[in-house]
Enzyme design. Sequence first.
Site, mmCIF file in Angstrom:
data_model
loop_
_atom_site.group_PDB
_atom_site.id
_atom_site.type_symbol
_atom_site.label_atom_id
_atom_site.label_comp_id
_atom_site.label_asym_id
_atom_site.label_seq_id
_atom_site.Cartn_x
_atom_site.Cartn_y
_atom_site.Cartn_z
ATOM 1 N N HIS A 1 -7.149 -11.041 -2.797
ATOM 2 C CA HIS A 1 -5.791 -11.254 -2.270
ATOM 3 C C HIS A 1 -5.746 -12.528 -1.417
ATOM 4 O O HIS A 1 -4.871 -13.375 -1.565
ATOM 5 C CB HIS A 1 -5.339 -10.055 -1.438
ATOM 6 C CG HIS A 1 -4.239 -10.376 -0.460
ATOM 7 N ND1 HIS A 1 -4.496 -10.942 0.786
ATOM 8 C CD2 HIS A 1 -2.901 -10.269 -0.557
ATOM 9 C CE1 HIS A 1 -3.337 -11.157 1.402
ATOM 10 N NE2 HIS A 1 -2.359 -10.753 0.615
ATOM 11 N N HIS B 1 -9.104 -7.177 -1.068
ATOM 12 C CA HIS B 1 -8.450 -7.994 -0.041
ATOM 13 C C HIS B 1 -8.969 -9.437 -0.048
ATOM 14 O O HIS B 1 -8.216 -10.371 0.237
ATOM 15 C CB HIS B 1 -8.590 -7.359 1.346
ATOM 16 C CG HIS B 1 -7.522 -6.344 1.621
ATOM 17 N ND1 HIS B 1 -7.556 -5.078 1.111
ATOM 18 C CD2 HIS B 1 -6.348 -6.437 2.311
ATOM 19 C CE1 HIS B 1 -6.461 -4.420 1.493
ATOM 20 N NE2 HIS B 1 -5.710 -5.228 2.220
ATOM 21 N N HIS C 1 2.173 -8.680 0.333
ATOM 22 C CA HIS C 1 0.758 -8.358 0.550
ATOM 23 C C HIS C 1 0.256 -7.314 -0.442
ATOM 24 O O HIS C 1 -0.695 -7.559 -1.181
ATOM 25 C CB HIS C 1 0.576 -7.868 1.994
ATOM 26 C CG HIS C 1 -0.808 -7.402 2.313
ATOM 27 N ND1 HIS C 1 -1.849 -8.279 2.548
ATOM 28 C CD2 HIS C 1 -1.333 -6.153 2.422
ATOM 29 C CE1 HIS C 1 -2.949 -7.581 2.791
ATOM 30 N NE2 HIS C 1 -2.670 -6.289 2.726
ATOM 31 N N ASP D 1 -1.189 -1.738 -1.503
ATOM 32 C CA ASP D 1 -2.173 -1.920 -0.433
ATOM 33 C C ASP D 1 -3.084 -0.691 -0.350
ATOM 34 O O ASP D 1 -4.307 -0.816 -0.251
ATOM 35 C CB ASP D 1 -1.418 -2.127 0.897
ATOM 36 C CG ASP D 1 -2.272 -2.799 1.955
ATOM 37 O OD1 ASP D 1 -3.313 -3.390 1.614
ATOM 38 O OD2 ASP D 1 -1.879 -2.740 3.138
#
Length: 361
Positions: free
Chosen positions: A254, A251, A268, A168
Amino acid sequence: MLMTSIFPARYVQGAGALALLPEEGARLGTRALAVVSGSARPLVEKAVAGQKLLDLTLEPFKGECCDEEINRLVAAARKISADVIIGVGGGKPLDTVKAVAHALKLPVVVAPSIASTDAPCSALSVIYTREGAFERYLLLPRNPDVVLVDSEVVANAPVRFLVSGMGDALSTWFEAEDCRVSQAKNMTGRTGTMTAYGLARLCFDTLMADGMAAKKACEGKTVTSELERVIEANTLLSGLGFESGGLSGAHAIHNGFTALAETHAFWHGEKVALGTLSLLMLTKRPAEMISKVYDFCQTVGLPVCLADIGLAAPSDAQLMAVATQACAPGETIHNIKGDVTPQAVLAAIKAADAEGRRRKA
Ligand SMILES: [Zn+2]
């Protein structure tokens, strides 16, 4: 141009920091409702045993950050006339207590027990249904009053949490940099300040310098200075970097991956890592930088190809669905300078996957 950056009011980190919960809580109130996840309860009980600074009522977290749980905890806090809210555990209990404190207009102390995402520092809660499906983002008027991280607790959690947190955090600088270049908006709806962009860069440099040693330390359940720096990078620097620097493609890609059920077993930060590699291809970063990031992912054990996130043989239609979702109107991928199309994103994901497979062969 109007710039805004936002921060938690206080950040506390170190081995044994959990013992400071009463002291930090007592700066803000006299009676605390402490919402604690099941696995964290014995740690909290031990850390606060015998303390007289704060009237502390422990309340178990029931497993989901949903409206029912928020309402239940609001009622529990009212019943004891709490004037400060505390949360200890993973992402969901912390998001829950942020929402509870907001509903009651009370100060909040959050103590993450893992370093797997950048969520603890943010002024945002992700609300799910009781069954665990995403429901909505709750934007909070302010960041937590205290973020308190006990490095010993993080060192004793499974290492996959730390590595996922590095995935992340790996995206932070690249996404903030895209926003800086295009003067795109951060999470406040205004452009970031140089502080946010500078901290995002420090996040990246810290991972490169200390990531591997931090992983080893966590495997050995030992708190070292490298582990301390990576915990700070995953939690504070990544949090400030994404919230006040801004997000771009990693993101968004993602979010596209989450459309495919095959990726749901992956966390995540693991999917964000592959989103980051795809972003590097999409934005044509220098070859040396791309190589450096792949090396890092392979060294710490982050995904470098689609098979690593459950997509061993994805169809073109599946990958196009990922790319299309990544480019949905309002997605942060449009913070990248110039037009970004699903076709270009599809090609970037394929290029990232091919490079990862080539390296693993
Ligand atoms: Zn993230």
